[in-house]
Design an enzyme around this catalytic site. Structure first.
Site, PDB file in Angstrom:
ATOM      1  CG  ASP A   1      -3.170   1.355   0.199  1.00  0.00           C
ATOM      2  OD1 ASP A   1      -3.363   3.063  -0.321  1.00  0.00           O
ATOM      3  OD2 ASP A   1      -2.940   0.980   0.800  1.00  0.00           O
TER       4      ASP A   1
ATOM      5  NE  ARG B   1     -10.572   6.417 -12.626  1.00  0.00           N
ATOM      6  CZ  ARG B   1     -10.195   7.138 -10.777  1.00  0.00           C
ATOM      7  NH1 ARG B   1      -9.324   7.707 -10.649  1.00  0.00           N
ATOM      8  NH2 ARG B   1     -11.056   6.106 -10.317  1.00  0.00           N
TER       9      ARG B   1
ATOM     10  CB  VAL C   1      -5.121   9.767  -2.589  1.00  0.00           C
ATOM     11  CG1 VAL C   1      -3.833  10.235  -3.088  1.00  0.00           C
ATOM     12  CG2 VAL C   1      -6.585   9.427  -3.712  1.00  0.00           C
TER      13      VAL C   1
ATOM     14  CG  HIS D   1       3.787  12.765  -0.756  1.00  0.00           C
ATOM     15  ND1 HIS D   1       2.356  13.215  -0.876  1.00  0.00           N
ATOM     16  CD2 HIS D   1       3.380  13.578   1.155  1.00  0.00           C
ATOM     17  CE1 HIS D   1       1.766  14.243  -0.775  1.00  0.00           C
ATOM     18  NE2 HIS D   1       2.346  14.203   0.967  1.00  0.00           N
TER      19      HIS D   1
END
Ligand code: GRF
Length: 207
Positions: free
Chosen positions: A145, A69, A148, A113
């Protein structure tokens, strides 16, 4: 004198309707920005087609092509730096960015969102709202931040749910609000009209 347009990146995984709304808002003069980079994490993301149509630089950066990652995120950072990106806008990007990435772009990553956070965090917000039977859900634009769906909130708007709504009809209602709200939030950020104190955000009016 021509106005300087701040370079932004839009990270997408899917349809890219929010990317399209951003591109349209720029063209209409409602958002003073330039989409300097579109990142998709899968080759089938429709966002890549939308970027090409708009003449915006686009890169498909596939996590499986990297050993970790961290290496994937380093590739994202390289692209952002190469394109002089000032603000990163996540728009349906189905990857969780690590704290290292987030800290590097502290207060320079936005997310949209499809719910009124902190309600219905996660990737199934629309389905979850319907299952709960709430009569109001909405849209949130927030800073990203280390957690999640958690950072300071810039804008929220409610979307009423009708008894007849399905996932498809509710998604359409949510999208209509998202497409108006996201360009507005991005414009405020780029114009320096956003003041952040802890979790509290103050947005000055557009002059
Ligand atoms: C949006 O509903 C956004 O809220 C969520 O992912 C969806 C992306 O839609 N994070 P699109 O790809 O912009 O159409």
């Amino acid at each position: 004198m021509a106005q300087v347009r701040s370079p932004i990146a839009v990270f997408c995984s899917g349809e890219g309707t929010n990317l399209q709304a951003i591109l349209d808002a720029i063209r209409a003069g409602r958002l003073r920005a330039r989409v300097a980079l579109v990142i998709a994490d899968r080759p089938t993301a429709k966002a890549l087609v939308r970027a090409a149509r708009a003449g915006a630089a686009a890169r498909c950066v596939i996590p499986a092509d990297y050993p970790s990652r961290a290496a994937f995120e380093r590739a994202l950072i390289r692209e952002c730096e190469a394109h002089g990106v000032r603000l990163i806008c996540l728009a349906g990007f189905m990857r969780i960015l690590s704290p290292l990435f987030v800290r590097r772009y502290r207060h320079r990553i936005l997310n949209i969102h499809p719910a009124l956070l902190p309600a219905f965090r996660g990737s199934r917000a629309i389905r979850d709202a319907l299952r709960w039977g709430v009569t109001v859900t909405g849209v949130t634009v927030h800073l990203v931040d280390e957690e999640v769906d958690h950072g300071p909130i810039l804008l929220q708007e409610a979307v009423p749910i009708a008894p007849s709504d399905t996932e498809r009809t509710l998604l359409a209602k949510v999208h209509r609000v998202e497409h108006r709200l996201y360009p507005k939030a991005i414009d405020a950020m780029l114009a320096g009209r956003v003041r952040i104190t802890g979790r509290r955000v103050l947005i000055a009016d557009r002059r």
